[in-house]
Design a protein around this motif. Structure first.
Motif, PDB file in Angstrom:
ATOM      1  N   UNK A   1       8.153  -8.263  -4.432  1.00 16.35           N
ATOM      2  CA  UNK A   1       7.448  -7.444  -5.415  1.00 16.35           C
ATOM      3  C   UNK A   1       8.368  -6.290  -5.792  1.00 16.35           C
ATOM      4  N   UNK A   2       8.507  -6.030  -7.088  1.00 15.32           N
ATOM      5  CA  UNK A   2       9.402  -4.976  -7.605  1.00 15.32           C
ATOM      6  C   UNK A   2       8.572  -3.886  -8.268  1.00 15.32           C
ATOM      7  N   UNK A   3       8.631  -2.707  -7.683  1.00 17.79           N
ATOM      8  CA  UNK A   3       7.874  -1.557  -8.180  1.00 17.79           C
ATOM      9  C   UNK A   3       8.825  -0.472  -8.662  1.00 17.79           C
ATOM     10  N   UNK A   4       8.421   0.250  -9.696  1.00 21.25           N
ATOM     11  CA  UNK A   4       9.119   1.452 -10.133  1.00 21.25           C
ATOM     12  C   UNK A   4       8.273   2.637  -9.730  1.00 21.25           C
ATOM     13  N   UNK A   5       8.891   3.553  -8.984  1.00 24.42           N
ATOM     14  CA  UNK A   5       8.182   4.719  -8.465  1.00 24.42           C
ATOM     15  C   UNK A   5       8.801   5.971  -9.091  1.00 24.42           C
ATOM     16  N   UNK A   6       7.999   6.778  -9.792  1.00 22.79           N
ATOM     17  CA  UNK A   6       8.550   7.993 -10.384  1.00 22.79           C
ATOM     18  C   UNK A   6       9.021   8.960  -9.290  1.00 22.79           C
ATOM     19  N   UNK A   7      10.134   9.644  -9.557  1.00 26.34           N
ATOM     20  CA  UNK A   7      10.652  10.576  -8.562  1.00 26.34           C
ATOM     21  C   UNK A   7      10.237  12.017  -8.844  1.00 26.34           C
ATOM     22  N   UNK A   8       9.500  12.209  -9.933  1.00 27.64           N
ATOM     23  CA  UNK A   8       8.958  13.535 -10.231  1.00 27.64           C
ATOM     24  C   UNK A   8       7.460  13.514  -9.986  1.00 27.64           C
ATOM     25  N   UNK A   9       6.928  14.637  -9.512  1.00 27.86           N
ATOM     26  CA  UNK A   9       5.485  14.676  -9.202  1.00 27.86           C
ATOM     27  C   UNK A   9       4.610  14.509 -10.426  1.00 27.86           C
TER      28      UNK A   9
ATOM     29  N   UNK B   1       4.552   1.331  -9.732  1.00 27.91           N
ATOM     30  CA  UNK B   1       3.976   0.463 -10.756  1.00 27.91           C
ATOM     31  C   UNK B   1       4.686  -0.880 -10.660  1.00 27.91           C
ATOM     32  N   UNK B   2       3.922  -1.929 -10.421  1.00 28.22           N
ATOM     33  CA  UNK B   2       4.487  -3.264 -10.267  1.00 28.22           C
ATOM     34  C   UNK B   2       5.076  -3.750 -11.585  1.00 28.22           C
ATOM     35  N   UNK B   3       6.366  -4.135 -11.538  1.00 25.71           N
ATOM     36  CA  UNK B   3       6.985  -4.727 -12.721  1.00 25.71           C
ATOM     37  C   UNK B   3       6.840  -6.244 -12.680  1.00 25.71           C
ATOM     38  N   UNK B   4       7.210  -6.849 -11.543  1.00 25.29           N
ATOM     39  CA  UNK B   4       7.116  -8.298 -11.420  1.00 25.29           C
ATOM     40  C   UNK B   4       7.381  -8.709  -9.972  1.00 25.29           C
ATOM     41  N   UNK B   5       7.361 -10.030  -9.750  1.00 23.91           N
ATOM     42  CA  UNK B   5       7.682 -10.609  -8.448  1.00 23.91           C
ATOM     43  C   UNK B   5       8.839 -11.571  -8.672  1.00 23.91           C
TER      44      UNK B   5
ATOM     45  N   UNK C   1       0.833  -1.218   0.000  1.00 25.56           N
ATOM     46  CA  UNK C   1       0.000   0.000   0.000  1.00 25.56           C
ATOM     47  C   UNK C   1       0.860   1.257   0.000  1.00 25.56           C
ATOM     48  N   UNK C   2       1.941   1.251   0.780  1.00 27.14           N
ATOM     49  CA  UNK C   2       2.842   2.407   0.835  1.00 27.14           C
ATOM     50  C   UNK C   2       3.409   2.698  -0.550  1.00 27.14           C
ATOM     51  N   UNK C   3       3.940   1.667  -1.193  1.00 29.65           N
ATOM     52  CA  UNK C   3       4.595   1.845  -2.494  1.00 29.65           C
ATOM     53  C   UNK C   3       3.581   2.260  -3.558  1.00 29.65           C
TER      54      UNK C   3
END
Length: 176
Positions: free
Chosen positions: A168-176, A159-163, A151-153
């Motif tokens: 679980x591997x997520x990519x989180x944008x660093x720009x708003x 955005x979940x890429x895979x497990x 939930x935090x991520x």
């Protein structure tokens, strides 16, 4: 109001209490657990704690000696006044292990302060730090069964890429 700060000696007493909470919980496989394993008994000496804080801060520098598999890492502490609430690490680049399961960002909240929104706030506040380090999209991972971290991520735009290997591997944008 809590804030992310570079490690500081001003929260020493609360930090020590938090480490006792992690020990009582049986924390393992985190940076906090490694700190406890290698340094905890000596922290009671303020001079040793000051040296520890300096070493953690120095780990962000490229030329700081570190174990072979480690990369430069900016560690930030989530504090409210003199209260230590948690820590967050931003790894400046990904090696094979970090790309596979470790990620750019790792965090933990002291056990008695969980479920208060601290992890969500820490991750959101850390994204500009990551962007300033040249990270456009941060890899953030969590255990596949860790509903709280999922939930935090995801609330930070992950955005979940895979497990992989139950992570679980997520990519989180660093720009708003």
């Amino acid at each position: 109001m809590p804030e992310l700060v570079l490690p500081t000696t001003s929260v020493r007493e609360s930090f020590l209490e938090a480490m006792d909470e992690f020990v009582a919980e049986g924390a393992d496989n985190t940076q906090t657990a490694a700190w406890i394993e290698h340094r905890a008994p000596a922290w009671k000496d303020p001079t040793v704690f000051e040296e520890f804080v300096a070493a953690v801060r120095a780990d962000a520098l490229d030329d700081t000696p570190r174990p072979e598999r480690h990369v430069p890492c900016t560690t930030l502490w989530w504090v409210e006044g003199e209260d230590y609430l948690g820590r967050l690490a931003i790894r400046h680049r990904l090696n094979e292990f970090l790309l596979d399961v470790g990620g750019h960002v790792g965090y933990d909240v002291r056990p008695t302060r969980r479920r208060e929104g601290h992890a969500t706030a820490m991750l959101r506040e850390a994204l500009p730090w990551a962007r300033d380090l040249g990270i456009d999209s941060a890899l953030v991972t969590c255990d596949d069964d860790n509903v709280g971290s999922i939930r935090v991520i995801e609330s930070a735009g992950g955005v979940l890429e895979d497990v992989r290997r139950a992570k679980r591997r997520y990519w989180v944008p660093t720009t708003p």
